[in-house]
Design a protein around this motif. Structure first.
Motif, mmCIF file in Angstrom:
data_model
loop_
_atom_site.group_PDB
_atom_site.id
_atom_site.type_symbol
_atom_site.label_atom_id
_atom_site.label_comp_id
_atom_site.label_asym_id
_atom_site.label_seq_id
_atom_site.Cartn_x
_atom_site.Cartn_y
_atom_site.Cartn_z
ATOM 1 N N LEU A 120 0.807 -1.224 0.000
ATOM 2 C CA LEU A 120 0.000 0.000 0.000
ATOM 3 C C LEU A 120 0.842 1.276 0.000
ATOM 4 C CD1 LEU A 120 -2.589 -1.189 2.659
ATOM 5 C CD2 LEU A 120 -3.174 -0.451 0.358
ATOM 6 N N GLU A 121 2.149 1.164 0.125
ATOM 7 C CA GLU A 121 3.006 2.334 0.325
ATOM 8 C C GLU A 121 2.884 3.384 -0.776
ATOM 9 O OE1 GLU A 121 4.552 3.118 3.155
ATOM 10 O OE2 GLU A 121 3.658 1.269 3.883
ATOM 11 N N ALA A 122 2.860 2.963 -2.034
ATOM 12 C CA ALA A 122 2.764 3.936 -3.132
ATOM 13 C C ALA A 122 1.461 4.725 -3.042
ATOM 14 C CB ALA A 122 2.860 3.229 -4.478
ATOM 15 N N GLN A 123 0.364 4.053 -2.675
ATOM 16 C CA GLN A 123 -0.916 4.748 -2.515
ATOM 17 C C GLN A 123 -0.844 5.723 -1.342
ATOM 18 O OE1 GLN A 123 -4.620 2.385 -2.974
ATOM 19 N NE2 GLN A 123 -3.237 0.685 -3.485
ATOM 20 N N PHE A 124 -0.252 5.288 -0.226
ATOM 21 C CA PHE A 124 -0.111 6.179 0.936
ATOM 22 C C PHE A 124 0.659 7.442 0.559
ATOM 23 C CE2 PHE A 124 -0.232 2.359 4.054
ATOM 24 C CZ PHE A 124 -1.606 2.407 4.108
ATOM 25 N N ASP A 125 1.777 7.263 -0.162
ATOM 26 C CA ASP A 125 2.608 8.405 -0.544
ATOM 27 C C ASP A 125 1.826 9.386 -1.426
ATOM 28 O OD1 ASP A 125 4.683 7.250 0.873
ATOM 29 O OD2 ASP A 125 5.710 6.471 -0.917
ATOM 30 N N ALA A 126 1.110 8.860 -2.425
ATOM 31 C CA ALA A 126 0.345 9.725 -3.335
ATOM 32 C C ALA A 126 -0.780 10.450 -2.595
ATOM 33 C CB ALA A 126 -0.225 8.902 -4.489
ATOM 34 N N LEU A 127 -1.434 9.758 -1.691
ATOM 35 C CA LEU A 127 -2.532 10.380 -0.937
ATOM 36 C C LEU A 127 -2.007 11.468 -0.001
ATOM 37 C CD1 LEU A 127 -4.664 7.191 -0.201
ATOM 38 C CD2 LEU A 127 -5.255 9.059 -1.768
ATOM 39 N N LYS A 128 -0.902 11.211 0.666
ATOM 40 C CA LYS A 128 -0.308 12.231 1.556
ATOM 41 C C LYS A 128 0.109 13.459 0.754
ATOM 42 C CE LYS A 128 -0.640 10.047 5.447
ATOM 43 N NZ LYS A 128 -1.590 10.454 6.458
ATOM 44 N N ALA A 129 0.698 13.229 -0.443
ATOM 45 C CA ALA A 129 1.118 14.348 -1.298
ATOM 46 C C ALA A 129 -0.078 15.168 -1.763
ATOM 47 C CB ALA A 129 1.896 13.817 -2.508
ATOM 48 N N ALA A 130 -1.267 14.544 -1.827
ATOM 49 C CA ALA A 130 -2.482 15.242 -2.249
ATOM 50 C C ALA A 130 -3.178 15.950 -1.082
ATOM 51 C CB ALA A 130 -3.446 14.257 -2.907
ATOM 52 N N GLY A 131 -2.564 15.903 0.104
ATOM 53 C CA GLY A 131 -3.119 16.610 1.244
ATOM 54 C C GLY A 131 -4.099 15.817 2.085
ATOM 55 N N VAL A 132 -4.119 14.508 1.917
ATOM 56 C CA VAL A 132 -5.029 13.664 2.696
ATOM 57 C C VAL A 132 -4.577 13.651 4.154
ATOM 58 C CG1 VAL A 132 -5.828 11.284 3.034
ATOM 59 C CG2 VAL A 132 -5.690 12.247 0.734
ATOM 60 N N GLY A 133 -5.543 13.872 5.038
ATOM 61 C CA GLY A 133 -5.240 13.884 6.462
ATOM 62 C C GLY A 133 -5.263 12.505 7.090
ATOM 63 N N ARG A 134 -6.247 11.698 6.720
ATOM 64 C CA ARG A 134 -6.379 10.359 7.296
ATOM 65 C C ARG A 134 -6.666 9.373 6.175
ATOM 66 N NH1 ARG A 134 -10.776 8.030 11.611
ATOM 67 N NH2 ARG A 134 -9.844 5.969 11.741
ATOM 68 N N VAL A 135 -5.936 8.247 6.195
ATOM 69 C CA VAL A 135 -6.102 7.220 5.170
ATOM 70 C C VAL A 135 -6.717 5.972 5.803
ATOM 71 C CG1 VAL A 135 -4.944 5.727 3.496
ATOM 72 C CG2 VAL A 135 -4.130 8.065 3.848
ATOM 73 N N PHE A 136 -7.784 5.495 5.196
ATOM 74 C CA PHE A 136 -8.390 4.223 5.565
ATOM 75 C C PHE A 136 -7.880 3.209 4.557
ATOM 76 C CE2 PHE A 136 -11.078 7.485 7.200
ATOM 77 C CZ PHE A 136 -11.619 6.981 8.379
ATOM 78 N N SER A 137 -7.348 2.083 5.025
ATOM 79 C CA SER A 137 -6.759 1.135 4.088
ATOM 80 C C SER A 137 -7.129 -0.291 4.444
ATOM 81 C CB SER A 137 -5.234 1.271 4.086
ATOM 82 O OG SER A 137 -4.710 0.916 5.346
#
Length: 181
Positions: A17-34
């Protein structure tokens, strides 16, 4: 204050899931549900938890819309549920943002094309299998026992009275394979 919530999903335990986490954080996501679960399954606890927590003005963000769902019907239902809660939906790869009218239009067009492509792949697979069968090729695993071995299995059981477990060990197959023979 509006929240940008992310959803990340992979289908199998071996995927990362790391690549998705990185892209979401770069887009300003505060909390990720995975979660690691098939997108074709509707029972996805983390997705449900995220939707329950949505408030008016929030935006659900995914890296690609197929992370949210694999079927058009399910994808549309999830995005509608997000919209009904007053939230928006954003997909980074397809540059879709349903907080705008043009984004909603693009979302529906992309989703329809994706569903069409999945159906075409399925049709081509069925056509290929039918052509192979017509040519005398049968898919799947080869039989564990040859015709001669199946005959010998029956002889050992019927004439010599050997147990199924013993025959299975002799031929290095499962007891179920011996039963089927």
């Amino acid at each position: 204050m509006n929240n940008i919530l992310g959803y990340a999903r992979v289908s199998t335990e071996g995927q990362n899931l790391e690549a998705q986490f990185d892209a979401l954080k770069a887009a300003g996501v505060g909390r990720v549900f995975s979660e690691k679960i098939s997108g074709s399954k509707r029972d996805r606890p983390e997705l449900d938890k995220m939707i329950e927590q949505l408030r008016r003005g929030d935006v659900v963000t995914v890296t690609k819309y197929d992370r949210l769902s694999r079927s058009l019907q399910d994808l549309l239902a999830i995005v509608e549920e997000i919209r009904a809660r007053g939230a928006g939906f954003r997909s980074l790869a397809e540059d879709i943002d349903t907080t705008t009218s043009s984004g909603r239009l693009i979302f529906h067009v992309f989703a329809s094309i994706s569903q069409f492509e999945r159906e075409r792949i399925s049709e081509r697979t069925r056509e290929g299998l039918a052509a192979a069968r017509k040519a005398g090729r049968i898919g799947g695993r080869p039989p564990a026992l040859s015709r001669q071995q199946r005959d010998e299995v029956r002889r050992l059981r019927d004439e010599e009275g050997r147990r199924i477990a013993e025959i299975a060990r002799l031929f290095d197959v499962s007891p179920n394979t011996v039963r089927r023979a």
